[in-house]
Write a protein that holds these residues in place. Sequence first.
Motif, PDB file in Angstrom:
ATOM      1  N   ARG A   1      -5.623   6.021   8.123  1.00 61.11           N
ATOM      2  CA  ARG A   1      -4.316   6.547   7.756  1.00 61.11           C
ATOM      3  C   ARG A   1      -4.018   7.743   8.637  1.00 61.11           C
ATOM      4  O   ARG A   1      -4.839   8.659   8.764  1.00 61.11           O
ATOM      5  CB  ARG A   1      -4.271   6.942   6.279  1.00 61.11           C
ATOM      6  CG  ARG A   1      -2.911   7.495   5.832  1.00 61.11           C
ATOM      7  CD  ARG A   1      -2.883   7.760   4.339  1.00 61.11           C
ATOM      8  NE  ARG A   1      -2.946   6.524   3.580  1.00 61.11           N
ATOM      9  CZ  ARG A   1      -1.908   5.743   3.298  1.00 61.11           C
ATOM     10  NH1 ARG A   1      -0.700   6.076   3.775  1.00 61.11           N
ATOM     11  NH2 ARG A   1      -2.054   4.653   2.592  1.00 61.11           N
TER      12      ARG A   1
ATOM     13  N   SER B   1     -14.401   5.636   1.077  1.00 61.91           N
ATOM     14  CA  SER B   1     -13.072   6.034   1.542  1.00 61.91           C
ATOM     15  C   SER B   1     -12.118   4.855   1.716  1.00 61.91           C
ATOM     16  O   SER B   1     -10.941   5.057   2.048  1.00 61.91           O
ATOM     17  CB  SER B   1     -13.198   6.770   2.879  1.00 61.91           C
ATOM     18  OG  SER B   1     -13.869   5.954   3.835  1.00 61.91           O
TER      19      SER B   1
ATOM     20  N   PRO C   1      -9.194   4.894  -1.121  1.00 64.23           N
ATOM     21  CA  PRO C   1      -8.303   6.049  -0.916  1.00 64.23           C
ATOM     22  C   PRO C   1      -7.474   5.956   0.365  1.00 64.23           C
ATOM     23  O   PRO C   1      -6.328   6.411   0.403  1.00 64.23           O
ATOM     24  CB  PRO C   1      -9.270   7.238  -0.868  1.00 64.23           C
ATOM     25  CG  PRO C   1     -10.442   6.796  -1.670  1.00 64.23           C
ATOM     26  CD  PRO C   1     -10.573   5.333  -1.385  1.00 64.23           C
ATOM     27  N   THR C   2      -8.042   5.358   1.421  1.00 63.29           N
ATOM     28  CA  THR C   2      -7.276   5.204   2.662  1.00 63.29           C
ATOM     29  C   THR C   2      -6.039   4.348   2.435  1.00 63.29           C
ATOM     30  O   THR C   2      -4.958   4.635   2.949  1.00 63.29           O
ATOM     31  CB  THR C   2      -8.157   4.572   3.761  1.00 63.29           C
ATOM     32  OG1 THR C   2      -9.273   5.425   4.021  1.00 63.29           O
ATOM     33  CG2 THR C   2      -7.363   4.367   5.043  1.00 63.29           C
TER      34      THR C   2
ATOM     35  N   GLY D   1      -4.601   3.991  -0.420  1.00 61.32           N
ATOM     36  CA  GLY D   1      -3.788   4.549  -1.495  1.00 61.32           C
ATOM     37  C   GLY D   1      -3.856   3.748  -2.770  1.00 61.32           C
ATOM     38  O   GLY D   1      -2.883   3.709  -3.529  1.00 61.32           O
ATOM     39  N   THR D   2      -4.978   3.088  -3.023  1.00 65.05           N
ATOM     40  CA  THR D   2      -5.146   2.248  -4.206  1.00 65.05           C
ATOM     41  C   THR D   2      -5.951   2.979  -5.273  1.00 65.05           C
ATOM     42  O   THR D   2      -6.968   3.604  -4.965  1.00 65.05           O
ATOM     43  CB  THR D   2      -5.858   0.933  -3.832  1.00 65.05           C
ATOM     44  OG1 THR D   2      -5.031   0.210  -2.927  1.00 65.05           O
ATOM     45  CG2 THR D   2      -6.115   0.077  -5.064  1.00 65.05           C
ATOM     46  N   GLY D   3      -5.523   2.861  -6.519  1.00 66.89           N
ATOM     47  CA  GLY D   3      -6.250   3.459  -7.632  1.00 66.89           C
ATOM     48  C   GLY D   3      -7.004   2.412  -8.424  1.00 66.89           C
ATOM     49  O   GLY D   3      -7.097   1.247  -8.035  1.00 66.89           O
TER      50      GLY D   3
ATOM     51  N   GLU E   1      -7.466   9.902   6.894  1.00 69.89           N
ATOM     52  CA  GLU E   1      -8.594   9.254   6.235  1.00 69.89           C
ATOM     53  C   GLU E   1      -8.948   8.001   7.008  1.00 69.89           C
ATOM     54  O   GLU E   1      -8.125   7.435   7.733  1.00 69.89           O
ATOM     55  CB  GLU E   1      -8.246   8.904   4.778  1.00 69.89           C
ATOM     56  CG  GLU E   1      -9.405   8.399   3.934  1.00 69.89           C
ATOM     57  CD  GLU E   1     -10.620   9.313   3.924  1.00 69.89           C
ATOM     58  OE1 GLU E   1     -11.421   9.232   4.900  1.00 69.89           O
ATOM     59  OE2 GLU E   1     -10.757  10.097   2.977  1.00 69.89           O
TER      60      GLU E   1
ATOM     61  N   TYR F   1       0.849  -1.185   0.000  1.00 69.13           N
ATOM     62  CA  TYR F   1       0.000   0.000   0.000  1.00 69.13           C
ATOM     63  C   TYR F   1       0.890   1.243   0.000  1.00 69.13           C
ATOM     64  O   TYR F   1       2.075   1.179   0.346  1.00 69.13           O
ATOM     65  CB  TYR F   1      -0.928   0.027   1.225  1.00 69.13           C
ATOM     66  CG  TYR F   1      -1.717  -1.239   1.435  1.00 69.13           C
ATOM     67  CD1 TYR F   1      -2.634  -1.684   0.489  1.00 69.13           C
ATOM     68  CD2 TYR F   1      -1.552  -2.007   2.586  1.00 69.13           C
ATOM     69  CE1 TYR F   1      -3.352  -2.858   0.680  1.00 69.13           C
ATOM     70  CE2 TYR F   1      -2.263  -3.172   2.787  1.00 69.13           C
ATOM     71  CZ  TYR F   1      -3.156  -3.595   1.828  1.00 69.13           C
ATOM     72  OH  TYR F   1      -3.865  -4.752   2.013  1.00 69.13           O
ATOM     73  N   ASP F   2       0.314   2.360  -0.350  1.00 69.71           N
ATOM     74  CA  ASP F   2       1.040   3.626  -0.334  1.00 69.71           C
ATOM     75  C   ASP F   2       1.345   4.026   1.113  1.00 69.71           C
ATOM     76  O   ASP F   2       0.452   4.071   1.956  1.00 69.71           O
ATOM     77  CB  ASP F   2       0.194   4.707  -1.017  1.00 69.71           C
ATOM     78  CG  ASP F   2       0.903   6.049  -1.048  1.00 69.71           C
ATOM     79  OD1 ASP F   2       2.113   6.062  -1.334  1.00 69.71           O
ATOM     80  OD2 ASP F   2       0.250   7.075  -0.764  1.00 69.71           O
TER      81      ASP F   2
ATOM     82  N   ARG G   1     -13.584   3.504 -12.512  1.00 71.07           N
ATOM     83  CA  ARG G   1     -13.375   4.309 -11.309  1.00 71.07           C
ATOM     84  C   ARG G   1     -13.697   3.501 -10.073  1.00 71.07           C
ATOM     85  O   ARG G   1     -14.296   2.412 -10.151  1.00 71.07           O
ATOM     86  CB  ARG G   1     -14.279   5.547 -11.351  1.00 71.07           C
ATOM     87  CG  ARG G   1     -15.774   5.248 -11.218  1.00 71.07           C
ATOM     88  CD  ARG G   1     -16.580   6.530 -11.080  1.00 71.07           C
ATOM     89  NE  ARG G   1     -18.019   6.303 -10.983  1.00 71.07           N
ATOM     90  CZ  ARG G   1     -18.677   6.050  -9.851  1.00 71.07           C
ATOM     91  NH1 ARG G   1     -18.014   5.968  -8.714  1.00 71.07           N
ATOM     92  NH2 ARG G   1     -19.992   5.885  -9.854  1.00 71.07           N
TER      93      ARG G   1
END
Length: 798
Positions: free
Chosen positions: A218, A122, A125-126, A128-130, A94, A54-55, A135
Amino acid sequence: MFSAIAQDLKFAIRALLRQRAYTVAALLVLTLGVGANGAIFSVTNGILLTPLPYDQPDELVRLWASNPEQDLPRFSFTKLEFDAYRNRTAALAELGGYFGDSFTIGVADETERLTGARVTPSFFPTLGTGAAAGRLFLDSDRDDTAVAVLAHGLWTRRYGADPGVIGDAIQVDGRPVTIIGVADAGFRDIDGEGYEIFLHHDYRTTRWTARWLDLVGRLAPSVTEEQLYAELDALAPTLGAELGRRSVGWKPVGVGLHTAIVGDTRGPLLMLQAVVGFVLLIAAVNLANLTLARGVSRTRETELKLAIGAGKARIVGAVISETALIGIIGGLLGVLLSVVGVKLLIRNAPAELPRVESISVDSNVLLVSLSLALLAGVLAGILAVWKQAHSKSFNTLTSGGASSGRAGNTALGTLVATEFALALTLVIASGLTVKSFVALSHVDTGFANSDAMTMRIALPSTTLSSMAATATALDQILEATKGLPGVESAAVTAFLPLTGQGAIGSLNSAERVAAGNEEAISLQQRVVSDDYFATLGIELLEGRLFRPTDTPESGAVVLVSRSAAETLYPRGSAVGKVAVRNDGETGPTIIGVVDDVKHVGLETESELQYYQSHRQWPWNPYYLIIRGSDLSPTLASAAMARIGEITTGTPVYDIGTTGDLSRAASAAPRFNAIVVVGFAVVALLLAAVGIFGVLSFLVSQRQRELGIRIAIGAQSGQIIGTVMRRSFVWMAGGTIVGLAMSLALARVVSSLLFGVNPIDYGVFVGAAILQGTVGLIASFLPARRANKLDPVRVLRSD
């Protein structure tokens, strides 16, 4: 300089080729040690050391709702709590929520049951995944929006990675849902369940106060975990007062996401790493022994080189070049062995082992393995050179090598004793681990472990229109299954024992309320059919079981486990009592008490449980349990066919047996026991090889002395005793040190054992006897060869 190094390497290769026995033995020892270490380090590295995919993974935390008064240390959050913590916690950048579930995809006979999750917008995005295509979820998606995101694996497997599926509608649990996107290929779900599809979390719009959301957060920039937990602790009482009774007494607790994912595997993994570290150390000592023995035998050769003008630096360089080359080659062979070992470990690892996809022999493993092998080789060479430099046997040129140096032999013995001590420690550890596994295997689960077939069935939406329709479909499936040849009984349950799956409910008693205990007790909730207890062999202790007449119209009834009955009604019978719900309203009537059943695991205490009839409480999916004389695949096919006839489009999956439940629950301890015993055997063999090799060397060095003894009339027992006397001393010293080390380490491993005293004298004595026996056999072989020496031939050759 480089030409000198190249020349040293050339001479080293020639020397190793001449001394093939030494070369093969050294490479074998080092390959085993490095290969074992590389295999386990690959597992440790993949699970404990490799960052999460993950990011900025160090910023992620896993949160649970905790209620100490209800003995619920880690539970889920309500939707209202999630919204409040997300919007009012400054320490969180987040916060995402998710709920693991399973879904029926497709229609009619093309249905497929998939593991997935309902997530908040959320969630991605928490982490960090695209999106790989389309979408992900948005906050603007309304509560009733039927949209789905596919995992990359499902997109590839089912749709051939076709981006054209974005916007298509699929059937999910009989309801049209639109595919809006695909998650990144590298995305991995938090729980390691292999989620293949994600739905919008507000699919269940009526469950805002139910506890079903798991949270991942996060941290905000420059915020520590401690600061986050302090803020959450301060906010919890305020929210409890604002959100109502269901949030009173609950507070968030959390740990770093990596720690949460790794869970209880850290301790066993570190234990295995320590075990294999001992094996590598034994291998290194063995290599040092072999090199030292060879160095002692080359004393005359070394002094001859010195006599004809060879420099000491070149002689030292030649020796270290040989052992370094051994280290490099042994390291490379060890890496190849570790690749095979990793595949075997993954194939036999327990299902709950986290982050299996991260386990591989990567550059870190390669670097560590080669470095350790090279270090072992170089140190072995340095030790041999050092012993030669401090040897007092300067009369080698004239003595014919009869005296190889008492100091050298002492060093050999010290190394053998060290091997013996290390190996004994591993043998004792393996004995404790095996005894722990055996104790765990004999735990009373509360149900019959003899095999019955299990399969999961997900009823189609057409049968879920009402509680009566669902109950009717289940009753028809049960009757059809009981009619199959060889079937003795059949039942359904929402959750199987020992799986950890379940739901939480709460009950109280009028007696507890009157005593001031108004907070209901949390219990594991089970939904079962009438014959569930008979099919699984769960004993009825008091009262009666469910009957077909227990319908919604007849009044709610439950059965409780023995521990639950004793907790709710400690001073009397629970049968016939009317329970009280958490809100003070009248609850169900208790009609019976059944024996406790293990549900979470073999090591834990049996949980408090209550059972509801499938006719009085809706659920989906169910497990179908079939007990009979024939559990062959033919029975499974026949049952699936009957189910398909009754309820078209019902996926049947997760086919197994009740025996698999116990085996799965003990899989991790069994895996640990097998690995530890395997490494202990390797260590024991290495120690035996060490004793055998050193005594063989000493016999070869003492041939003249032994030949003279035989010539003047020494008996066989005297010769054997002379040779073996030193091994007795080495083994005795190694045994004493090994027992002391094991006593010192016993408390460290006590938390990894079940039902076993870490200082088990039976195991300690048995291990010492076993290793002593192996050591005596290894000692006897060279002694026996010494006894057969021909004194005439020996004296003539001298």
